[in-house]
Design a protein around this motif. Structure first.
Motif, PDB file in Angstrom:
ATOM      1  N   HIS A   1     101.874  39.159  66.228  1.00  0.00           N
ATOM      2  CA  HIS A   1     101.824  37.610  66.009  1.00  0.00           C
ATOM      3  C   HIS A   1     101.198  37.161  64.860  1.00  0.00           C
ATOM      4  O   HIS A   1     101.547  36.235  64.100  1.00  0.00           O
ATOM      5  CB  HIS A   1     100.914  37.160  67.346  1.00  0.00           C
ATOM      6  CG  HIS A   1      99.490  37.375  67.098  1.00  0.00           C
ATOM      7  ND1 HIS A   1      98.927  38.607  67.221  1.00  0.00           N
ATOM      8  CD2 HIS A   1      98.251  36.760  66.621  1.00  0.00           C
ATOM      9  CE1 HIS A   1      97.595  38.634  67.128  1.00  0.00           C
ATOM     10  NE2 HIS A   1      97.380  37.626  66.669  1.00  0.00           N
ATOM     11  N   CYS A   2     100.435  38.140  64.097  1.00  0.00           N
ATOM     12  CA  CYS A   2      99.865  37.713  62.936  1.00  0.00           C
ATOM     13  C   CYS A   2     100.744  37.567  61.859  1.00  0.00           C
ATOM     14  O   CYS A   2     100.645  36.845  60.713  1.00  0.00           O
ATOM     15  CB  CYS A   2      98.938  38.698  62.218  1.00  0.00           C
ATOM     16  SG  CYS A   2      97.837  39.500  63.771  1.00  0.00           S
TER      17      CYS A   2
ATOM     18  N   GLU B   1      97.522  44.726  65.884  1.00  0.00           N
ATOM     19  CA  GLU B   1      96.440  45.137  66.790  1.00  0.00           C
ATOM     20  C   GLU B   1      96.478  45.057  68.384  1.00  0.00           C
ATOM     21  O   GLU B   1      95.973  45.860  68.988  1.00  0.00           O
ATOM     22  CB  GLU B   1      95.149  44.632  66.248  1.00  0.00           C
ATOM     23  CG  GLU B   1      94.950  44.771  64.761  1.00  0.00           C
ATOM     24  CD  GLU B   1      94.716  46.293  64.529  1.00  0.00           C
ATOM     25  OE1 GLU B   1      93.905  46.918  65.090  1.00  0.00           O
ATOM     26  OE2 GLU B   1      95.557  46.859  63.748  1.00  0.00           O
ATOM     27  N   PHE B   2      97.299  44.122  68.608  1.00  0.00           N
ATOM     28  CA  PHE B   2      97.323  43.761  70.147  1.00  0.00           C
ATOM     29  C   PHE B   2      98.307  44.428  71.093  1.00  0.00           C
ATOM     30  O   PHE B   2      98.073  44.735  72.199  1.00  0.00           O
ATOM     31  CB  PHE B   2      97.489  42.280  70.249  1.00  0.00           C
ATOM     32  CG  PHE B   2      96.545  41.319  69.779  1.00  0.00           C
ATOM     33  CD1 PHE B   2      95.370  41.853  69.299  1.00  0.00           C
ATOM     34  CD2 PHE B   2      96.516  39.982  70.316  1.00  0.00           C
ATOM     35  CE1 PHE B   2      94.248  41.121  68.908  1.00  0.00           C
ATOM     36  CE2 PHE B   2      95.459  39.116  69.732  1.00  0.00           C
ATOM     37  CZ  PHE B   2      94.409  39.813  69.089  1.00  0.00           C
TER      38      PHE B   2
ATOM     39  N   CYS C   1      98.632  41.888  59.445  1.00  0.00           N
ATOM     40  CA  CYS C   1      97.781  42.375  60.292  1.00  0.00           C
ATOM     41  C   CYS C   1      97.097  43.579  59.678  1.00  0.00           C
ATOM     42  O   CYS C   1      97.741  44.065  58.855  1.00  0.00           O
ATOM     43  CB  CYS C   1      98.483  42.567  61.460  1.00  0.00           C
ATOM     44  SG  CYS C   1      97.399  42.895  63.019  1.00  0.00           S
ATOM     45  N   ASP C   2      96.204  43.814  60.359  1.00  0.00           N
ATOM     46  CA  ASP C   2      95.167  45.004  59.948  1.00  0.00           C
ATOM     47  C   ASP C   2      95.600  46.219  59.094  1.00  0.00           C
ATOM     48  O   ASP C   2      95.295  46.377  57.890  1.00  0.00           O
ATOM     49  CB  ASP C   2      94.170  45.638  60.859  1.00  0.00           C
ATOM     50  CG  ASP C   2      93.293  44.619  61.497  1.00  0.00           C
ATOM     51  OD1 ASP C   2      93.363  43.411  61.294  1.00  0.00           O
ATOM     52  OD2 ASP C   2      92.322  45.009  62.084  1.00  0.00           O
TER      53      ASP C   2
ATOM     54  N   TYR D   1      93.905  31.303  68.596  1.00  0.00           N
ATOM     55  CA  TYR D   1      95.037  31.485  67.578  1.00  0.00           C
ATOM     56  C   TYR D   1      95.867  30.106  67.660  1.00  0.00           C
ATOM     57  O   TYR D   1      96.486  29.879  68.534  1.00  0.00           O
ATOM     58  CB  TYR D   1      95.650  32.634  67.863  1.00  0.00           C
ATOM     59  CG  TYR D   1      95.045  33.892  67.654  1.00  0.00           C
ATOM     60  CD1 TYR D   1      94.941  34.445  66.102  1.00  0.00           C
ATOM     61  CD2 TYR D   1      94.781  34.703  68.713  1.00  0.00           C
ATOM     62  CE1 TYR D   1      94.176  35.761  66.222  1.00  0.00           C
ATOM     63  CE2 TYR D   1      93.998  36.000  68.416  1.00  0.00           C
ATOM     64  CZ  TYR D   1      93.769  36.381  67.265  1.00  0.00           C
ATOM     65  OH  TYR D   1      93.210  37.429  66.756  1.00  0.00           O
TER      66      TYR D   1
ATOM     67  N   PHE E   1      96.725  36.146  60.116  1.00  0.00           N
ATOM     68  CA  PHE E   1      95.790  37.466  60.358  1.00  0.00           C
ATOM     69  C   PHE E   1      94.363  36.442  60.965  1.00  0.00           C
ATOM     70  O   PHE E   1      94.228  35.516  60.534  1.00  0.00           O
ATOM     71  CB  PHE E   1      95.558  38.263  59.342  1.00  0.00           C
ATOM     72  CG  PHE E   1      95.420  37.828  58.083  1.00  0.00           C
ATOM     73  CD1 PHE E   1      94.257  37.413  57.645  1.00  0.00           C
ATOM     74  CD2 PHE E   1      96.165  38.171  57.180  1.00  0.00           C
ATOM     75  CE1 PHE E   1      93.982  37.192  56.327  1.00  0.00           C
ATOM     76  CE2 PHE E   1      96.194  37.723  55.984  1.00  0.00           C
ATOM     77  CZ  PHE E   1      94.801  37.340  55.328  1.00  0.00           C
ATOM     78  N   CYS E   2      93.535  37.385  61.675  1.00  0.00           N
ATOM     79  CA  CYS E   2      92.224  36.891  61.862  1.00  0.00           C
ATOM     80  C   CYS E   2      91.525  36.355  61.004  1.00  0.00           C
ATOM     81  O   CYS E   2      91.428  36.889  59.902  1.00  0.00           O
ATOM     82  CB  CYS E   2      91.534  38.048  62.625  1.00  0.00           C
ATOM     83  SG  CYS E   2      92.478  38.796  64.511  1.00  0.00           S
TER      84      CYS E   2
ATOM     85  N   ALA F   1      92.013  42.679  58.397  1.00  0.00           N
ATOM     86  CA  ALA F   1      93.081  42.113  57.806  1.00  0.00           C
ATOM     87  C   ALA F   1      92.655  41.516  56.311  1.00  0.00           C
ATOM     88  O   ALA F   1      93.194  41.448  55.267  1.00  0.00           O
ATOM     89  CB  ALA F   1      93.944  41.201  58.454  1.00  0.00           C
TER      90      ALA F   1
HETATM   91 FE1  FES Z   1      96.340  41.001  63.613  1.00  0.00          FE
HETATM   92 FE2  FES Z   1      93.461  40.614  63.871  1.00  0.00          FE
HETATM   93  S1  FES Z   1      95.233  40.935  65.442  1.00  0.00           S
HETATM   94  S2  FES Z   1      94.964  40.534  62.000  1.00  0.00           S
END
Ligand code: FES
Length: 563
Positions: free
Chosen positions: A52-53, A85-86, A121-122, A188, A193-194, A200
């Protein structure tokens, strides 16, 4: 210029191969004058609906293309593996090296003279940098930017620092399940990203500080219209880098890494960045070690007031001036003669930057933490190192002796942690093992071990927790991670028993198991063989197990490091 272009070999030759290559472009509607004698610019896109990021990166890629065309080159967008990450099992870290191979080989294999890599993402940013470092052509990293701040019942939330915080409150009975559920749609509010100082954000800011992105690329919110303009400018600038043959190695000198590590410390960033930076350096001739992190941490104040160590979010950070305004306050710690992909020197970028909110970007006199955001510990429990995020830990536990309560795996921990008969107090130390690079199949972010419910009920929100796992950069607490060597391969963590005393000394940077050597030798000889993981019998799992390095070497594959 065109004679020197790699793409010329594909598109400039009057032979059968040239015919096929040109016709492949013409099949997509490109006219002759956009194919011959133009630089070809790759746009490596980590767009994925499983991340999703990164779900807005198709739009961003279109703006990069506009910039490439405006600068007189032709864009070729291509997909690369994307890791979120998810939605990924067993862990995204398990596949980081695979993604880096994908990026390296696509860059090397395609008829492109330069590349813009869209990340988010990360793991996508470090994997992109690792692959680009090995491929070494002109490259710009374009992070997708942070998501908008969470907003729930009038409160600003950061993912997933506040999801974790409220999870504890739910378990303690302080908020209702209904309230917690309502947070799902409020945390979100956009792609990106977070929006805390998680992995990230940290890797994006480090990339900017090392000169791999245009100014502002790390922090500008994902959905801000200015990010589209920044994507356009990245597209224009990559063409300049190609014309001037500025390769990616230009941003991978030791002085760039030092700037990156200073940034990590000054923003109270993610412990995961240590592993990623060691892996990136391993792809180059540059040497950095865990000792560099300790040394820089000792001299660098935490100035970005960002969750989880502080109270603000990435959107605030950008509006306050972003990475360059932060670095301006610690200019003396940086190598300011380094260059950015923009062609500017860091000193010129800092001269032009401004701090618009001193509550968000602090001065050393008003630091979030005076120094020592992250520390590397060594000792009998971690001969090759362990990591603690001091900035997000409880000060009272930083020099502490406690009795271990040991769990062999995540299931054993989750089955027993809330047992009312668990013999645990605030002074105990929870130990979880078999979570390292091999034992945990990619070193899961399971290091944020839960606080037992019986302690939560007493109002206790932190105790010392130790593992060979990693931890999300969004997490917090007195948590010691990355114990190396990992327990699965017989590291000292495999010998700890419930009731043993463990000593953590931040003052001495040590982590010791206070058990007699003779007893430890006896335990070693009677150690049970760890459960076999059949995922390692074939395919990528086999490759992974045979070649993965430990955390102190960045968990890269041995055969991918620079010779
Ligand atoms: Fe993608 Fe945190 S879940 S950056």
């Amino acid at each position: 210029m065109s004679k020197e272009l790699k793409s010329k070999k594909w598109f400039g030759e009057k032979n059968l191969e040239g015919f096929l290559h040109r016709s492949g472009m013409k099949a997509q509607g490109w006219p002759e004058n956009m194919i011959k004698d133009k630089p070809m610019i790759g746009i490596a896109n980590t767009f994925s609906e499983a991340v999703h990021c990164n779900s807005h990166l198709r739009i961003l890629a279109d703006h990069v293309k506009k910039g490439v065309i405006a600068a007189g080159a032709t864009p070729i967008e291509f997909p690369v593996i994307s890791l979120g990450e998810f939605f990924l099992s067993p862990t995204s870290m398990y596949l980081r090296n695979q993604m880096s191979i994908d990026i390296e080989e696509m860059i090397k294999g395609l008829p492109i003279d330069g590349v813009v890599i869209l990340t988010g993402c990360d793991k996508t940013t470090p994997a992109a940098i690792m692959g680009a470092a090995s491929a070494n052509i002109p490259t710009i990293i374009l992070p997708g930017g942070p998501s908008l701040k969470g907003n729930w019942k009038g409160e600003e939330l950061g993912s997933c620092t506040d999801c974790r915080r409220y999870w504890n409150e739910l378990r303690a009975g302080n908020i209702s399940q209904e309230d917690y559920d309502s947070m799902e749609e409020s945390i979100y509010r956009s792609p990106g990203f977070c929006m805390v100082s998680g992995t990230a954000s940290t890797m994006a800011c480090i990339s900017e500080a090392m000169g791999m992105t245009l100014v502002g690329a790390a922090t500008l919110p994902a959905v801000d219209s200015r990010r589209m303009a920044l994507a356009n400018r990245s597209g224009q600038q990559i063409v300049n880098l190609v014309k001037n043959n500025v390769k990616f190695e230009n941003f991978l000198h030791r002085k760039n890494f030092i700037n990156g590590i200073v940034t990590l410390m000054a923003m109270g960033g993610s412990t995961n960045a240590i592993i990623h930076l060691l892996a990136i350096a391993g792809r180059t001739k540059t040497k950095i070690s865990l000792d560099d992190f300790n040394q820089i941490s000792e001299n660098t104040p935490v100035l970005a007031n960002l969750k989880p160590a502080g109270s603000k979010l990435m959107e605030d950070f950008h509006y306050a001036g972003g990475v360059s305004a932060l670095l301006k306050n610690i200019r003396h710690l940086l190598n300011i003669e380094t260059e950015s992909v923009s062609g500017e020197k860091l000193k010129d970028i800092l001269d032009q930057s401004e701090n618009f909110d001193q509550e968000v970007i602090r001065y050393p006199s008003n630091a979030v933490n005076d120094k020592g955001s992250i520390a590397i510990l060594k000792g009998s429990l971690a001969p090759d190192g362990a990591v603690i995020k001091v900035a997000a830990a409880s000060k009272k536990f930083l020099n502490h002796i406690g009795k271990a309560i040991v769990f062999d795996n995540a299931k054993e921990l989750s089955d027993n942690i809330d047992d009312p008969n668990l013999d645990i107090s605030e002074d105990s130390i929870i130990v979880l093992r078999n979570q390292g690079p091999i034992g945990g199949q990619g070193m899961p972010e399971s290091g944020f071990l839960p606080i037992p419910k019986k302690l939560l009920d007493k109002g206790i929100r932190d105790i010392v927790r130790i593992s060979d796992a990693r931890m999300s950069g969004t997490a917090y607490g007195t948590i010691i991670l990355h114990i190396t060597p990992e327990s699965y391969i017989g590291g000292p963590l495999s010998l700890v028993k419930t009731g043993d005393k463990i000593k953590l000394s931040l003052d001495n940077k040590t982590l010791d198991l206070l058990v007699d050597n003779k007893i430890l030798s006896e335990r070693k000889s009677s150690l049970k063989v760890t459960e076999h993981n059949s995922e390692y019998d074939r395919g990528y799992g086999w490759l992974y197990k045979e070649h993965i390095l430990q955390a102190d070497q960045g968990c890269d594959f041995d055969f991918l490091r620079a010779k």
